[in-house]
Write a protein that holds these residues in place. Structure first.
Motif, PDB file in Angstrom:
ATOM      1  N   LYS A 131       3.843  -3.668  25.023  1.00 28.11           N
ATOM      2  CA  LYS A 131       3.492  -4.850  25.512  1.00 28.11           C
ATOM      3  C   LYS A 131       4.278  -4.752  27.019  1.00 28.11           C
ATOM      4  O   LYS A 131       4.566  -3.634  27.363  1.00 28.11           O
ATOM      5  N   SER A 132       4.325  -5.765  27.654  1.00 33.96           N
ATOM      6  CA  SER A 132       4.739  -5.558  29.251  1.00 33.96           C
ATOM      7  C   SER A 132       6.039  -6.438  29.346  1.00 33.96           C
ATOM      8  O   SER A 132       6.329  -6.189  30.430  1.00 33.96           O
ATOM      9  N   HIS A 134       8.651  -9.439  27.468  1.00 35.15           N
ATOM     10  CA  HIS A 134       8.924 -10.561  26.234  1.00 35.15           C
ATOM     11  C   HIS A 134      10.081 -11.535  26.781  1.00 35.15           C
ATOM     12  O   HIS A 134      10.850 -11.081  27.276  1.00 35.15           O
ATOM     13  N   MET A 142       2.574 -11.116  26.893  1.00 33.93           N
ATOM     14  CA  MET A 142       2.641 -10.204  27.791  1.00 33.93           C
ATOM     15  C   MET A 142       1.661  -8.925  27.409  1.00 33.93           C
ATOM     16  O   MET A 142       2.590  -8.204  26.904  1.00 33.93           O
TER      17      MET A 142
END
Length: 364
Positions: A131-132, A134, A142
Motif C-alpha cells: 500500500k502507499s 494508511h 491508498m
C-alpha cells in the motif's frame, strides 16, 4: 507418484523469508523472520552456519546482488500490513571478524516484495509496496505502487543519509501482494499480483526505455505463477485468489484469452508458492496458513487428462518456499511460519529406497 521426506532444520519464530546466497565459494540458504527475530544462514544440507542479524526482522524479501560474494538486499521492519510504515530495503554485506554489515539502501513505507532482474546485461531493481499509506488499522484507501531503478554497481555510497532514488512505473495497485520471477521470451519478467489482477512486467531493452506492462487477467490475486502444466507448450496461469485467499485457480489461454479450467477452494490463507519442475514434471506447490495448513502439490495427470492435487505435508502453515537441486536430489525448503519451523523436504519417485535419516515420509 512421489515420496516426501521431511526434516526440521531449525525452529525460528514466525520464520518467513527464504533466499539462496552464494558466499565464500559455496551455496547457502538464508531464512529470516517476519517479526523481531533473527536471520539464519544455513549450508545446503540444512546445518546452521551463522546468525546474520538478531533484529529488527520484518523481512518480506531477500535477494543476492548478482556476481557478489555474499552481498544481498533485504526488507526490514515490515511486520504486518498494519505495521509497516517504517519499512525499508537494506544492503547486507559480509564484514570483518564474521560480522555482517547492514546499511540502508532506501526507506520505503510498506515495501513488501522486490527483486533483481536482468535484460541485455543490465540489472534492474523492481520494488513493490503493498500500500502507499494508511490512517487506521486495515485501511486500504491508498493503493500500492511498483518502482524500479537500475541496480547500482557500488553499494558502498548508500546509507541512511544517501539513499537510492526509485522511479514509479505503475500506480493504483490495490493490495499489491504477489511477486514471482518468470523467464519468458528469453528474458526475466515479473508477475505482480494485486486486487486488480495479475500483471507481467518486462524490463526495458535498455535503461533509457520504459518497462512493458501487460495485464494477463483481471481476477483478484494474492500470488501467481506461469507453468506449462499439461505440456502443450503454452503456460497456464496459476493463482491464489483473493488477497490471502483460499482459492487456487488454473487458467489456460484459449484464443488469446485466459479461461478458468480448474478450481481448488479450501486452501485458507494461501501464501507460499512455487512453480516449476518436480522430479522432471511440471508442478506448482502452494502452502496455506489457516484451516488444515497443508502444503499442496498441483500437477497434471496426462493419463487421465486432468489436474490433481496431493498433500505433501499437513498442519505446517508455510509462508514461503524455495526449491533447489543438491547433488541430483530435489529439495524444498519451507518457512513454516505457523509452526515456527524451518523444514527441508526431499523428493523421490515412489518405489525407491529412502534415506535412513528421514524424519517424516508421505507417499502420494
Amino acid at each position: 507418484m512421489v515420496k516426501v521426506n521431511k526434516k526440521v532444520i531449525s525452529n525460528l519464530k514466525k520464520c518467513y523469508s527464504i533466499a539462496p546466497l552464494y558466499y565464500e565459494g559455496k551455496k547457502h540458504i538464508l531464512v529470516a523472520a517476519e517479526k523481531q527475530d533473527p536471520c539464519y544462514l544455513f549450508d545446503m544440507d540444512g546445518k546452521q552456519e551463522d546468525v546474520v542479524w538478531t533484529g529488527p526482522g520484518g523481512v518480506m524479501s531477500m535477494v543476492q546482488v548478482p556476481g557478489s560474494d555474499g552481498i544481498f538486499l533485504a526488507t526490514h521492519k515490515f511486520y504486518s500490513p498494519n505495521d509497516s510504515k517504517e519499512a525499508k530495503i537494506v544492503v547486507v554485506s559480509p564484514g570483518k571478524n564474521g560480522k555482517w554489515q547492514i546499511r540502508t539502501l532506501v526507506d520505503l513505507p510498506h515495501v513488501h516484495r522486490f527483486d533483481i532482474v536482468t535484460r541485455n546485461g543490465v540489472n534492474y531493481l523492481i520494488v513493490c509496496t503493498l500500500k502507499s499509506g494508511h490512517a487506521y488499522k486495515d485501511d486500504w484507501s491508498m493503493p500500492g505502487k511498483v518502482y524500479a531503478a537500475v541496480l547500482p554497481e557500488d553499494f558502498g555510497k548508500f546509507d541512511e543519509d544517501h539513499q537510492l532514488e526509485l522511479s514509479v512505473i505503475k500506480e493504483n495497485m490495490l493490495k499489491n501482494h504477489g511477486y514471482y520471477k518468470v523467464e519468458d521470451c528469453g528474458t526475466d519478467t515479473c508477475l505482480i499480483s494485486c486486487d486488480d489482477g495479475v500483471y507481467q512486467f518486462i524490463p526495458p531493452m535498455d535503461p533509457n526505455a520504459n518497462w512493458e506492462i501487460r495485464c494477463l487477467i483481471h481476477e483478484a490475486a494474492s500470488d501467481a505463477v506461469l507453468v506449462d502444466m499439461d505440456g502443450d507448450k503454452e503456460k497456464e496461469l496459476i493463482l491464489i485468489s483473493q488477497f490471502h485467499g483460499k482459492h487456487i485457480y488454473i487458467y489456460k489461454k484459449v484464443n488469446g484469452e485466459y479461461c478458468k479450467v480448474y478450481s481448488y477452494d479450501t486452501a485458507e490463507f494461501a501464501h507460499a508458492i512455487y512453480g516449476g519442475s518436480l522430479l522432471g514434471s511440471p508442478a506448482v506447490i502452494i502452502g496455506h496458513r489457516k484451516g488444515t495448513r497443508n502444503l499442496l502439490l498441483f500437477t497434471y495427470d496426462i493419463y487421465e487428462g486432468k489436474y490433481r492435487v496431493d498433500v505433501l505435508d499437513e498442519d505446517c502453515g508455510s509462508a514461503n518456499v524455495f526449491k533447489f537441486i543438491r547433488d541430483g536430489e530435489e529439495v524444498l525448503v519451507s518457512a513454516n511460519r505457523e509452526t515456527d519451523e524451518v523444514a527441508m523436504y526431499t523428493f523421490e519417485h515412489k518405489g525407491r529406497e529412502n534415506d535412513a535419516g528421514t524424519v517424516k515420509k508421505r507417499s502420494l
